[in-house]
Scaffold this motif. Structure first.
Motif, PDB file in Angstrom:
ATOM      1  N   GLY A  68      -1.727  -2.818  12.932  1.00 47.04           N
ATOM      2  CA  GLY A  68      -2.067  -3.356  11.612  1.00 47.04           C
ATOM      3  C   GLY A  68      -1.383  -2.648  10.453  1.00 47.04           C
ATOM      4  O   GLY A  68      -1.413  -3.126   9.330  1.00 47.04           O
ATOM      5  N   ILE A  69      -0.783  -1.485  10.702  1.00 46.30           N
ATOM      6  CA  ILE A  69      -0.082  -0.795   9.612  1.00 46.30           C
ATOM      7  C   ILE A  69       1.390  -0.654   9.979  1.00 46.30           C
ATOM      8  O   ILE A  69       1.719  -0.126  11.044  1.00 46.30           O
ATOM      9  N   THR A  70       2.266  -1.166   9.119  1.00 40.55           N
ATOM     10  CA  THR A  70       3.699  -1.043   9.360  1.00 40.55           C
ATOM     11  C   THR A  70       4.359  -0.450   8.116  1.00 40.55           C
ATOM     12  O   THR A  70       3.723  -0.313   7.075  1.00 40.55           O
ATOM     13  N   VAL A  71       5.626  -0.106   8.253  1.00 39.08           N
ATOM     14  CA  VAL A  71       6.328   0.460   7.099  1.00 39.08           C
ATOM     15  C   VAL A  71       7.428  -0.505   6.681  1.00 39.08           C
ATOM     16  O   VAL A  71       8.000  -1.208   7.515  1.00 39.08           O
ATOM     17  N   SER A  72       7.677  -0.573   5.388  1.00 34.80           N
ATOM     18  CA  SER A  72       8.799  -1.374   4.888  1.00 34.80           C
ATOM     19  C   SER A  72       9.702  -0.482   4.057  1.00 34.80           C
ATOM     20  O   SER A  72       9.234   0.217   3.156  1.00 34.80           O
ATOM     21  N   ASP A  73      11.010  -0.530   4.361  1.00 37.79           N
ATOM     22  CA  ASP A  73      11.944   0.293   3.581  1.00 37.79           C
ATOM     23  C   ASP A  73      12.623  -0.538   2.489  1.00 37.79           C
ATOM     24  O   ASP A  73      13.680  -0.175   1.989  1.00 37.79           O
ATOM     25  N   VAL A  74      11.977  -1.630   2.099  1.00 40.18           N
ATOM     26  CA  VAL A  74      12.617  -2.544   1.140  1.00 40.18           C
ATOM     27  C   VAL A  74      12.981  -1.837  -0.182  1.00 40.18           C
ATOM     28  O   VAL A  74      14.033  -2.113  -0.762  1.00 40.18           O
ATOM     29  N   GLU A  75      12.139  -0.913  -0.628  1.00 38.25           N
ATOM     30  CA  GLU A  75      12.448  -0.244  -1.907  1.00 38.25           C
ATOM     31  C   GLU A  75      13.570   0.782  -1.733  1.00 38.25           C
ATOM     32  O   GLU A  75      14.312   1.070  -2.669  1.00 38.25           O
ATOM     33  N   LEU A  76      13.698   1.309  -0.522  1.00 37.68           N
ATOM     34  CA  LEU A  76      14.757   2.297  -0.264  1.00 37.68           C
ATOM     35  C   LEU A  76      16.111   1.606  -0.117  1.00 37.68           C
ATOM     36  O   LEU A  76      17.161   2.198  -0.382  1.00 37.68           O
ATOM     37  N   GLN A  77      16.081   0.341   0.307  1.00 36.51           N
ATOM     38  CA  GLN A  77      17.331  -0.421   0.483  1.00 36.51           C
ATOM     39  C   GLN A  77      17.903  -0.901  -0.851  1.00 36.51           C
ATOM     40  O   GLN A  77      19.103  -1.119  -0.970  1.00 36.51           O
TER      41      GLN A  77
END
Ligand code: ATP
Ligand code: MG
Length: 221
Positions: A68-77
């Motif tokens: 239920g918990i994942t990470v997104s690197d969208v802001e780092l990209q």
């Protein structure tokens, strides 16, 4: 589909973040939450903030095995500093229009929202969940919600009012801001960085793998 976006510096991630996220998933019946570490502008980044790679890696270690918990690197990209409004647009573009997407943050973060880029547009765009967070200057969660009510009146100059039946602040034309009494842990990344500096153990505050990573890489010394 019910999704939560939970941004922060995560310098480092700790059990307070994880506990709060897990509780919000249950209370709001979410399918999952994205933890979204922020990119920081190099000239403004305090020396105490470790690299994005390290912060991302520690999040990955902390959530491995938690469903239920994942990470997104969208802001780092993205290049440049991270603005939440851009992140919200990104996720709204990724999911079907009927997906329910919430923005999640602690009370301390929400009480600064009037300094965020396009904050009124943000309040128009996305429902929010504001979580209780222990604070040395607040005796009770109730006191925290009173501060929030005053903040709405003084800083967010649209006519939000509290609806007790829905446990949220509502205003015509704006999205609801839900309040959520998570059993928040009195932990902050600031405290963890101080404890590392003072050579104290941090195993109570972060998952073991994160404590080992910090030690191995010599972070926050
Ligand atoms: P720092 O002390 O460096 O500011 P922090 O512990 O506040 O670190 P952040 O990365 O700044 O962590 O916080 C990201 C988000 O998580 C914010 O919305 C913050 O309010 C929330 N948060 C942090 N710690 C807790 C906690 N113990 N309980 C509930 N929410 C928390
Ligand atoms: Mg913080």
């Amino acid at each position: 589909m019910r999704i939560g976006l939970f941004g922060g510096t995560f310098n480092p991630i700790h059990r307070g973040h994880l506990r709060a996220a897990s509780e919000v998933i249950k209370i709001f019946n979410l399918d999952h939450i994205f933890l979204i570490p922020a990119a920081l502008p190099p000239h403004k980044t305090p020396v105490t903030v470790v690299s994005a790679d390290d912060r991302l890696e520690m999040i990955k270690l902390a959530i491995s095995g938690i469903s239920g918990i994942t990470v997104s690197d969208v802001e780092l990209q993205r290049s440049g500093p991270s603005y939440t409004i851009d992140t919200v647009c990104h996720f709204k573009g990724t999911y079907p229009a009927d997906a329910l997407i919430y923005l999640i943050m602690g009370l301390d973060a929400f009480l600064e929202i009037d300094s965020w880029k396009s904050y009124l547009e943000l309040l128009e765009q996305i429902p929010m969940i504001v979580m209780a967070r222990p604070h040395e200057r607040r005796q009770s969660t109730q006191q925290g919600w009173k501060i929030l009510e005053d903040y709405f009146k003084s800083k967010i100059s649209v006519d939000y009012r509290f609806s007790g039946s829905q446990n949220c602040f509502i205003s015509a034309g704006m999205q609801p801001v839900h309040i959520c009494d998570v059993k928040a842990l009195n932990i902050s990344s600031t405290k963890i960085r101080q404890e590392v500096k003072q050579k104290q153990t941090i195993e109570n505050w972060v998952p073991t793998e994160v404590a080992e990573y910090i030690k191995h890489k010599g972070l926050y010394k």
